[in-house]
Design a protein around this motif. Structure first.
Motif, PDB file in Angstrom:
ATOM      1  N   SER A 115      38.725  50.023  45.713  1.00 37.69           N
ATOM      2  CA  SER A 115      39.916  50.316  46.989  1.00 37.69           C
ATOM      3  C   SER A 115      40.591  50.503  46.267  1.00 37.69           C
ATOM      4  O   SER A 115      41.882  51.641  47.169  1.00 37.69           O
ATOM      5  CB  SER A 115      39.346  49.700  48.069  1.00 37.69           C
ATOM      6  N   GLY A 116      41.249  49.976  46.073  1.00 41.29           N
ATOM      7  CA  GLY A 116      42.999  49.618  46.028  1.00 41.29           C
ATOM      8  C   GLY A 116      43.598  51.212  44.842  1.00 41.29           C
ATOM      9  O   GLY A 116      44.879  51.410  44.600  1.00 41.29           O
ATOM     10  N   THR A 117      42.241  51.626  43.719  1.00 42.77           N
ATOM     11  CA  THR A 117      43.003  53.007  42.949  1.00 42.77           C
ATOM     12  C   THR A 117      41.939  53.486  42.977  1.00 42.77           C
ATOM     13  O   THR A 117      42.189  54.745  42.273  1.00 42.77           O
ATOM     14  CB  THR A 117      42.738  51.609  40.957  1.00 42.77           C
ATOM     15  N   ASP A 118      41.070  53.657  43.382  1.00 42.17           N
ATOM     16  CA  ASP A 118      39.924  54.971  43.652  1.00 42.17           C
ATOM     17  C   ASP A 118      40.380  55.241  45.315  1.00 42.17           C
ATOM     18  O   ASP A 118      39.393  54.679  45.927  1.00 42.17           O
ATOM     19  CB  ASP A 118      38.790  54.369  42.693  1.00 42.17           C
ATOM     20  N   PRO A 119      41.256  56.601  45.704  1.00 41.15           N
ATOM     21  CA  PRO A 119      41.294  57.147  46.381  1.00 41.15           C
ATOM     22  C   PRO A 119      39.395  57.296  47.342  1.00 41.15           C
ATOM     23  O   PRO A 119      39.198  57.366  48.250  1.00 41.15           O
ATOM     24  CB  PRO A 119      41.837  57.532  46.506  1.00 41.15           C
ATOM     25  N   LYS A 120      38.542  57.844  46.604  1.00 40.57           N
ATOM     26  CA  LYS A 120      37.169  58.510  46.867  1.00 40.57           C
ATOM     27  C   LYS A 120      36.925  57.393  47.073  1.00 40.57           C
ATOM     28  O   LYS A 120      35.627  57.377  48.383  1.00 40.57           O
ATOM     29  CB  LYS A 120      36.419  59.388  45.319  1.00 40.57           C
ATOM     30  N   VAL A 121      36.729  55.722  46.583  1.00 39.83           N
ATOM     31  CA  VAL A 121      35.525  54.994  46.844  1.00 39.83           C
ATOM     32  C   VAL A 121      36.393  54.635  48.432  1.00 39.83           C
ATOM     33  O   VAL A 121      35.317  54.481  49.627  1.00 39.83           O
ATOM     34  CB  VAL A 121      35.939  53.931  46.282  1.00 39.83           C
ATOM     35  N   GLU A 122      37.721  54.836  48.557  1.00 36.48           N
ATOM     36  CA  GLU A 122      38.066  54.838  49.946  1.00 36.48           C
ATOM     37  C   GLU A 122      37.619  55.552  50.909  1.00 36.48           C
ATOM     38  O   GLU A 122      37.192  54.671  52.366  1.00 36.48           O
ATOM     39  CB  GLU A 122      39.324  54.410  50.382  1.00 36.48           C
ATOM     40  N   GLN A 123      37.060  56.439  50.472  1.00 40.39           N
ATOM     41  CA  GLN A 123      37.128  57.566  51.687  1.00 40.39           C
ATOM     42  C   GLN A 123      35.451  57.263  51.563  1.00 40.39           C
ATOM     43  O   GLN A 123      34.447  57.631  53.262  1.00 40.39           O
ATOM     44  CB  GLN A 123      37.469  59.090  51.322  1.00 40.39           C
ATOM     45  N   ILE A 124      34.473  57.704  50.622  1.00 41.24           N
ATOM     46  CA  ILE A 124      33.040  57.214  50.992  1.00 41.24           C
ATOM     47  C   ILE A 124      32.548  55.725  51.580  1.00 41.24           C
ATOM     48  O   ILE A 124      32.116  56.052  52.888  1.00 41.24           O
ATOM     49  CB  ILE A 124      32.527  57.073  49.942  1.00 41.24           C
TER      50      ILE A 124
END
Length: 193
Positions: A115-124
């Motif tokens: 989550s700290g490095t991957d905005p797509k994972v945060e969005q998903i």
């Protein structure tokens, strides 16, 4: 002229990749493991999904789609609200303590790992949590209306508190993989409702 059509089933490939990522995380999943598990060559995987990260995002979205379907079915069944909440938590415990795989929740580990490095994972992950929160909010409103659950706080607030406890229970299963301990925790959560 368009390129040659794909000769594989996207869902089968995504599920195979999901299995690798679920077992090893993003960082721990090697390209070789993905190739072996999916049965595709590296070129085919990258042509279809763009990159290992693109495949990971597809696998995570698929995992979460399957998860929300199962959890919604549990929570939307007829019957007492607390019984449905108990069934949801038991489902999570059973997955987390699976004697063969013991993998826990891929969605939680994706957030912890990326989550700290991957905005797509945060969005998903935000979409997933929002969907589960809405199902829980509806269930808590139902339980409050029937008198089964306390009405001292709004249904959304109570649903969010439960969601926090549920996710905490799932993570706790990683450090305390003892069924009796987790069942006691589950009962404490239900008693507080």
């Amino acid at each position: 002229m368009s390129g040659r059509p794909r000769e594989f089933n996207d869902i089968a490939v995504i599920e195979a990749a999901m299995d690798v990522f679920w077992s090893h995380g993003y960082e721990g999943a090697s390209a070789q493991a993905l190739v072996e598990r999916t049965g595709l060559g590296r070129g085919s995987l990258y042509n279809a999904f763009g990159s290992k990260l693109g495949l990971y995002h597809e696998a995570l979205e698929h995992y979460q789609q399957l998860g929300i379907q199962i959890q919604s079915r549990i929570l939307c069944r007829p019957g007492p609200v607390k019984a449905r909440l108990r069934e949801l938590m038991l489902w999570g415990i059973d997955i987390d303590l699976d004697p063969v795989k013991r993998r826990g929740c891929m969605a939680q580990f994706a957030v912890l790992e990326r989550s700290g490095t991957d905005p797509k994972v945060e969005q998903i992950s935000r979409v997933y949590v929002a969907r589960l929160e809405q199902v829980l909010c509806d269930l808590f409103a139902e339980g409050q209306a029937s008198g089964e659950l306390a009405t001292c706080r709004p249904a959304r607030t109570a649903a969010r508190a439960f969601l926090s406890s549920y996710y905490g229970l799932r993570l706790l299963g990683r450090s305390m993989p003892e069924r009796d301990f987790l069942i006691d925790t589950l009962e404490g959560i239900l008693t507080s409702l």
